[in-house]
Design an enzyme around this catalytic site. Structure first.
Site, PDB file in Angstrom:
ATOM      1  N   LYS A 165     -26.812 -13.349  -9.155  1.00  0.00           N
ATOM      2  CA  LYS A 165     -27.268 -12.925  -8.681  1.00  0.00           C
ATOM      3  C   LYS A 165     -27.587 -11.081  -7.571  1.00  0.00           C
ATOM      4  CE  LYS A 165     -32.441 -11.209  -9.784  1.00  0.00           C
ATOM      5  NZ  LYS A 165     -32.450 -10.086  -8.415  1.00  0.00           N
TER       6      LYS A 165
ATOM      7  N   CYS B 216     -53.567  11.638  20.852  1.00  0.00           N
ATOM      8  CA  CYS B 216     -52.916  11.156  21.375  1.00  0.00           C
ATOM      9  C   CYS B 216     -50.955  11.097  21.012  1.00  0.00           C
ATOM     10  CB  CYS B 216     -52.786   9.658  21.532  1.00  0.00           C
ATOM     11  SG  CYS B 216     -51.926   8.541  21.262  1.00  0.00           S
TER      12      CYS B 216
ATOM     13  N   ASP C  33       0.551   4.199  -2.509  1.00  0.00           N
ATOM     14  CA  ASP C  33       0.680   5.576  -1.827  1.00  0.00           C
ATOM     15  C   ASP C  33       1.809   6.356  -2.271  1.00  0.00           C
ATOM     16  OD1 ASP C  33      -1.785   5.133  -0.829  1.00  0.00           O
ATOM     17  OD2 ASP C  33      -0.816   4.768   1.100  1.00  0.00           O
TER      18      ASP C  33
ATOM     19  N   ARG D  51     -30.805   2.833 -12.912  1.00  0.00           N
ATOM     20  CA  ARG D  51     -31.520   1.922 -13.787  1.00  0.00           C
ATOM     21  C   ARG D  51     -32.835   3.019 -13.883  1.00  0.00           C
ATOM     22  NH1 ARG D  51     -36.281  -1.156 -13.319  1.00  0.00           N
ATOM     23  NH2 ARG D  51     -36.621  -2.512 -14.847  1.00  0.00           N
TER      24      ARG D  51
ATOM     25  N   CYS E  35     -53.784   2.855  26.412  1.00  0.00           N
ATOM     26  CA  CYS E  35     -53.126   2.670  25.281  1.00  0.00           C
ATOM     27  C   CYS E  35     -51.966   3.316  25.818  1.00  0.00           C
ATOM     28  CB  CYS E  35     -53.327   4.736  24.720  1.00  0.00           C
ATOM     29  SG  CYS E  35     -52.375   5.274  24.017  1.00  0.00           S
TER      30      CYS E  35
ATOM     31  N   CYS F 237     -50.801   7.376  25.710  1.00  0.00           N
ATOM     32  CA  CYS F 237     -51.331   8.436  26.913  1.00  0.00           C
ATOM     33  C   CYS F 237     -51.899   8.011  27.426  1.00  0.00           C
ATOM     34  CB  CYS F 237     -51.901   9.598  25.282  1.00  0.00           C
ATOM     35  SG  CYS F 237     -53.661   8.607  24.767  1.00  0.00           S
TER      36      CYS F 237
ATOM     37  N   CYS G 184     -56.782   3.000  20.174  1.00  0.00           N
ATOM     38  CA  CYS G 184     -56.443   4.077  21.397  1.00  0.00           C
ATOM     39  C   CYS G 184     -57.419   5.406  20.559  1.00  0.00           C
ATOM     40  CB  CYS G 184     -55.148   4.563  21.467  1.00  0.00           C
ATOM     41  SG  CYS G 184     -55.124   6.390  21.845  1.00  0.00           S
TER      42      CYS G 184
ATOM     43  N   GLU H 153     -24.530  -4.468 -11.296  1.00  0.00           N
ATOM     44  CA  GLU H 153     -24.351  -3.858 -10.427  1.00  0.00           C
ATOM     45  C   GLU H 153     -23.702  -3.689  -9.205  1.00  0.00           C
ATOM     46  OE1 GLU H 153     -27.691  -5.260 -10.131  1.00  0.00           O
ATOM     47  OE2 GLU H 153     -28.544  -5.473  -8.282  1.00  0.00           O
TER      48      GLU H 153
ATOM     49  N   ASP I  36       1.101  -1.841  -0.438  1.00  0.00           N
ATOM     50  CA  ASP I  36       0.330  -0.048  -0.090  1.00  0.00           C
ATOM     51  C   ASP I  36       1.048   0.828  -0.381  1.00  0.00           C
ATOM     52  OD1 ASP I  36      -2.204  -2.252   0.079  1.00  0.00           O
ATOM     53  OD2 ASP I  36      -2.586  -1.078   2.203  1.00  0.00           O
TER      54      ASP I  36
ATOM     55  N   TYR J  77     -21.524  -7.249 -15.847  1.00  0.00           N
ATOM     56  CA  TYR J  77     -22.037  -8.727 -16.325  1.00  0.00           C
ATOM     57  C   TYR J  77     -22.867  -8.490 -17.903  1.00  0.00           C
ATOM     58  CZ  TYR J  77     -26.483  -6.488 -14.525  1.00  0.00           C
ATOM     59  OH  TYR J  77     -27.520  -6.013 -14.480  1.00  0.00           O
TER      60      TYR J  77
ATOM     61  N   LYS K 182     -35.010 -17.047  -7.900  1.00  0.00           N
ATOM     62  CA  LYS K 182     -34.997 -16.501  -6.673  1.00  0.00           C
ATOM     63  C   LYS K 182     -34.778 -17.266  -5.227  1.00  0.00           C
ATOM     64  CE  LYS K 182     -35.615 -12.066  -5.942  1.00  0.00           C
ATOM     65  NZ  LYS K 182     -36.247 -11.099  -6.292  1.00  0.00           N
TER      66      LYS K 182
ATOM     67  N   ASP L 282     -27.141  -8.691  -5.328  1.00  0.00           N
ATOM     68  CA  ASP L 282     -28.312  -7.889  -4.440  1.00  0.00           C
ATOM     69  C   ASP L 282     -27.930  -6.270  -4.313  1.00  0.00           C
ATOM     70  OD1 ASP L 282     -30.815  -7.504  -4.036  1.00  0.00           O
ATOM     71  OD2 ASP L 282     -30.382  -8.526  -1.828  1.00  0.00           O
TER      72      ASP L 282
ATOM     73  N   GLU M 173     -25.410 -16.890 -13.296  1.00  0.00           N
ATOM     74  CA  GLU M 173     -24.585 -16.170 -12.971  1.00  0.00           C
ATOM     75  C   GLU M 173     -25.460 -15.573 -11.423  1.00  0.00           C
ATOM     76  OE1 GLU M 173     -24.510 -12.606 -15.256  1.00  0.00           O
ATOM     77  OE2 GLU M 173     -24.306 -13.505 -17.024  1.00  0.00           O
TER      78      GLU M 173
HETATM   79  S1  IVH Z   1     -29.201  -9.388 -16.077  1.00  0.00           S
HETATM   80  C1  IVH Z   1     -31.650  -8.555 -19.352  1.00  0.00           C
HETATM   81  N1  IVH Z   1     -27.600 -10.219 -14.323  1.00  0.00           N
HETATM   82  O1  IVH Z   1     -31.501  -8.235 -10.876  1.00  0.00           O
HETATM   83  C2  IVH Z   1     -31.061  -8.428 -18.210  1.00  0.00           C
HETATM   84  N2  IVH Z   1     -28.833  -9.095 -13.382  1.00  0.00           N
HETATM   85  O2  IVH Z   1     -34.674  -8.107 -12.670  1.00  0.00           O
HETATM   86  C3  IVH Z   1     -31.523  -8.373 -17.066  1.00  0.00           C
HETATM   87  N3  IVH Z   1     -28.645  -8.901 -10.981  1.00  0.00           N
HETATM   88  O3  IVH Z   1     -31.928  -5.398 -12.759  1.00  0.00           O
HETATM   89  C4  IVH Z   1     -30.098  -7.914 -15.835  1.00  0.00           C
HETATM   90  N4  IVH Z   1     -27.180  -9.384 -11.037  1.00  0.00           N
HETATM   91  O4  IVH Z   1     -29.837  -5.229 -11.574  1.00  0.00           O
HETATM   92  C5  IVH Z   1     -27.868 -10.094 -14.259  1.00  0.00           C
HETATM   93  N5  IVH Z   1     -25.631 -11.710 -13.103  1.00  0.00           N
HETATM   94  C6  IVH Z   1     -27.507 -10.397 -12.932  1.00  0.00           C
HETATM   95  C7  IVH Z   1     -27.299  -9.975 -12.064  1.00  0.00           C
HETATM   96  C8  IVH Z   1     -28.692  -9.224 -12.429  1.00  0.00           C
HETATM   97  C9  IVH Z   1     -27.791  -8.303 -10.471  1.00  0.00           C
HETATM   98  C10 IVH Z   1     -30.002  -7.702 -11.019  1.00  0.00           C
HETATM   99  C11 IVH Z   1     -30.014  -6.463 -11.633  1.00  0.00           C
HETATM  100  C12 IVH Z   1     -31.495  -6.531 -12.927  1.00  0.00           C
HETATM  101  C13 IVH Z   1     -32.539  -7.021 -11.762  1.00  0.00           C
HETATM  102  C14 IVH Z   1     -32.766  -8.227 -12.434  1.00  0.00           C
END
Ligand code: IVH
Length: 672
Positions: free
Chosen positions: A116, A434, A37, A137, A411, A414, A429, A178, A33, A230, A317, A118, A114
């Site tokens: 997903k 209140c 720097d 978005r 309550c 109050c 209440c 993301e 580091d 992605y 999901k 968050d 892939e």
């Molecule tokens: S593809 C058509 N790939 O999940 C392509 N989305 O509704 C749509 N997200 O708004 C997105 N990881 O923000 C894609 N590997 C990934 C993702 C990903 C997270 C999020 C993205 C999107 C929501 C899906």
């Protein structure tokens, strides 16, 4: 001399870029580091001496000293789509069947899985290989310009590697991905907020989304945002698959999540999903599922897009996460209408990325039904966006010290005696003054769906009620008279008070139905308020109506009509309306002369629209003289179908109704 320095600057930038890439993208630092720097320090000094040599892609330019005042809206070059969801193996098999059905027979189909992530999605443009613009978005069609803030993410190249494909260099393109915060950074931010007595972020996704919109990029830089990319769009080269897309992103120098897999069939996809549902907790960041994409671009094109979700991709999901903790107490909370609801006070526990210490229990019946006792070990659950809930008691772990709870008689705020109506399980209440009710009513009145008074959130309302500036919603319109005193309150200041007073002034132009919703008559939600406003046209007519006249309206039942009558029978409420009228609020439906575009036409909207919220679409229909119904019937002129439309869509199909998608709807309204 300047030539020598120019060369040195060029070399320093190249070296720093390389080490940023190794450290932030590859997690493989090759210098200390301190050495890093030193290089950066030298570059900063040289650029100070020769400001004419500073370029926007220099590693010194990540943090801007300008405070961004607003985030202008920018249209996406192509819509940012979202995904339909699946929750189990059968739904994945169903997806695979649909994909096959829509592709020519005997085509081999490969899927890319892939993780997903968050976080918050972002679209970033590069011109001539240099970082140009980053846009959130937003509603999918346009988003906010957050270029300065995203530039602080060290793993994001400000200048990409030069790569050639089939003799073409890739220089102008857009990438999507993301933005997220890893769990360690998220916890650090919340620890700091706790020290500063600021409201904690509920989860890493909220804190990432909040950070992107901060006005000071120095604070953003300190928060350690990260990004996984992605997707890449370009007209410069042809990309044949998602697999290739990810490889190119990697070669350009972007951070791509390495945990993706090319699957030969849906069974391998299911395996991948199960594997990651098990392993998700081992990652240093949050994922809420898996994204499955048809690999071939050609096949993606054949499959196309419907209602803003591609047919070639789906999200799987993960199930809501469950965890055990102790129910330490049951307290009672007073809502804005006086309803008293029990709250589970839990031994704080980390669940799905956030610390949970409370969960609502709805009513006393739920406590009895689930047989919840203080000191019990309970199972709590939290899915992506949902509020945590208590699922059940672990009876085997019940000890001697478990205690049943009785509903309160007074309550908790109050101390007035509580009312229990026969037909309901809820307790109320009855004291309109209140303090808990006063605060709740004001918070509701100012909220986005109601009067939309920006800046008047929970914290400020509590403060103003405690300091005596607000005793009723009408007092909001008197705050102007206290301007000088308000400015002097700690942490507020001139600018925030000016903004607040301006949004209070703006709220005076909110339409009648929003005002009717905002005044907080029990059971009158936005939908009921719209119907009442539409039917009666003014508050005076509504106040003069009897129960029969009100309950004759389609979908307005006796509990709403009784509640409206009860509300206006009280002198305090009549006085309140009088004062709000004087303040200049709108209590009449604006009538447009003559025939309007949607006169006599009935609409229903199902699913999510990408270019606007459903409420906005309803407003547009009503403003054009149309009606919005809530159930599928033959009386409908149009069924507007957005993304993830459910059973209403199926019913409409069965009845052979006129179904239109979002684009057709926008055309009808004249927006598009
Ligand atoms: S593809 C058509 N790939 O999940 C392509 N989305 O509704 C749509 N997200 O708004 C997105 N990881 O923000 C894609 N590997 C990934 C993702 C990903 C997270 C999020 C993205 C999107 C929501 C899906």
């Amino acid at each position: 001399m300047i030539q020598v320095n120019e060369n040195r600057i060029f070399l320093l930038r190249q070296t720093i870029r390389k080490h940023e890439y190794l450290y932030y993208v590859k997690n493989d630092p090759q210098i200390s580091d301190l050495e890093y720097d030193k290089l950066l320090e030298e570059l900063i000094e040289l650029e100070k001496k020769y400001p004419e040599l500073v370029t926007p892609d220099s590693p010194t330019q990540r943090v801007s000293s300008d405070l961004s005042k607003s985030f202008p809206e920018i249209k996406h070059s192509s819509p940012m789509l979202s995904l339909s969801n699946s929750y189990n193996q059968n739904e994945l098999l169903e997806f695979d069947r649909r994909v096959r059905e829509n592709l020519p027979d005997a085509e081999t189909i490969e899927y890319i899985c892939e993780l997903k992530i968050d976080g918050a999605s972002i679209s970033i443009r590069y011109r001539n290989g240099i970082y140009e613009k980053a846009v959130t978005r937003g509603d999918g069609t346009s988003g906010e310009d957050v270029t300065q803030n995203i530039k602080t993410i060290k793993s994001l190249p400000l200048k990409v590697n030069r790569i050639e494909l089939n003799g073409e260099t890739l220089q102008n393109f857009e990438v999507r991905g993301e933005i997220f915060l890893d769990l360690e950074s998220f916890n650090k931010i919340n620890e700091l907020r706790l020290l500063n007595e600021e409201k904690l972020f509920a989860n890493p996704r909220n804190s990432a989304a909040g950070t992107i919109k901060l006005h000071d990029s120095k604070i953003v830089a300190a928060r350690n945002l990260q990004v996984f990319l992605y997707y890449l769009f370009t007209e410069e080269i042809a990309i044949v698959s998602q697999n290739e897309n990810l490889k190119i992103l990697d070669e350009l120098g972007f951070k791509v999540n390495a945990n993706y897999k090319l699957c030969k069939n849906i069974n391998e996809v299911i395996e991948f999903c199960n594997e990651w549902e098990e392993k998700r907790d081992k990652l240093p960041y949050e994922i809420d599922g898996v994204v499955i994409k048809v690999n071939s671009k050609k096949q993606q094109e054949i499959l196309g897009t419907i209602a803003k979700s591609p047919r070639w991709a789906i999200a799987y999901k993960f199930k809501a996460k469950q965890v055990e903790t102790v129910l330490e107490n049951i307290t009672w909370q007073v809502g804005r209408t006086g309803a008293i609801t029990p709250v589970a006070e839990l031994k704080p526990i980390l669940l799905a990325g956030s610390t949970i210490s409370r969960a609502t229990l709805h009513n006393y019946d739920e406590i009895l039904r689930k047989d919840l006792r203080i000191n019990d070990t309970v199972i709590i659950e939290k899915g992506g966006d949902v509020i945590p809930k208590v699922v059940s008691v672990v009876k085997e772990k019940r000890g001697e010290n478990s205690n049943i709870t009785l509903p309160p008689e007074r309550c908790p705020e109050c101390r007035s005696e509580l009312i229990k109506t026969d037909e309901e399980v809820a307790l109320y209440c009855g004291n309109y003054s209140c303090p808990a009710q006063v605060k709740g009513r004001i918070i509701h009145f100012a909220s986005r769906g109601a009067m939309n008074i920006d800046g008047l959130g929970e914290a400020l309302v509590n403060l103003f009620v405690e300091k005596g500036y607000l005793n009723s919603i009408y007092d909001i319109y008197l705050l102007n008279n206290h301007r000088d005193e308000l400015i002097k309150i700690d942490r507020l200041g001139e600018k925030s008070i000016s903004n607040l007073l301006a949004s209070i002034e703006n709220s005076k132009s909110r339409p009648f139905e929003k005002v009717l919703f905002a005044i907080g008559i029990r059971y009158v939600g936005l939908g009921a308020a719209q119907k009442l406003a539409e039917h009666f046209g003014s508050i005076d007519k509504l106040m003069a109506a009897d129960t029969d006249a009100i309950s004759s309206i389609y979908e307005i039942g006796p509990s709403i009509s009784n509640s409206v009558i009860e509300f206006f029978s009280q002198q305090t409420n009549k006085d309140l309306i009088g004062k709000l009228k004087e303040a200049g609020l709108i209590f009449e439906k604006e009538t447009n002369q003559g025939e309007m575009k949607f006169s006599g036409k009935n609409f229903i909207i199902t699913g999510t629209l990408s270019s606007m919220s459903r409420d906005k679409a309803k407003d547009i229909i009503i403003a054009n003289g149309g009606k919005v119904l809530s159930a599928i019937s033959k009386n409908l002129t149009y069924v507007v179908v957005g993304e993830n439309a459910g059973s209403k869509y199926d019913k409409a199909l069965k009845l052979g109704l006129n179904i239109i998608d979002e684009e057709a709807f926008l055309k009808l309204t004249g927006i598009n």
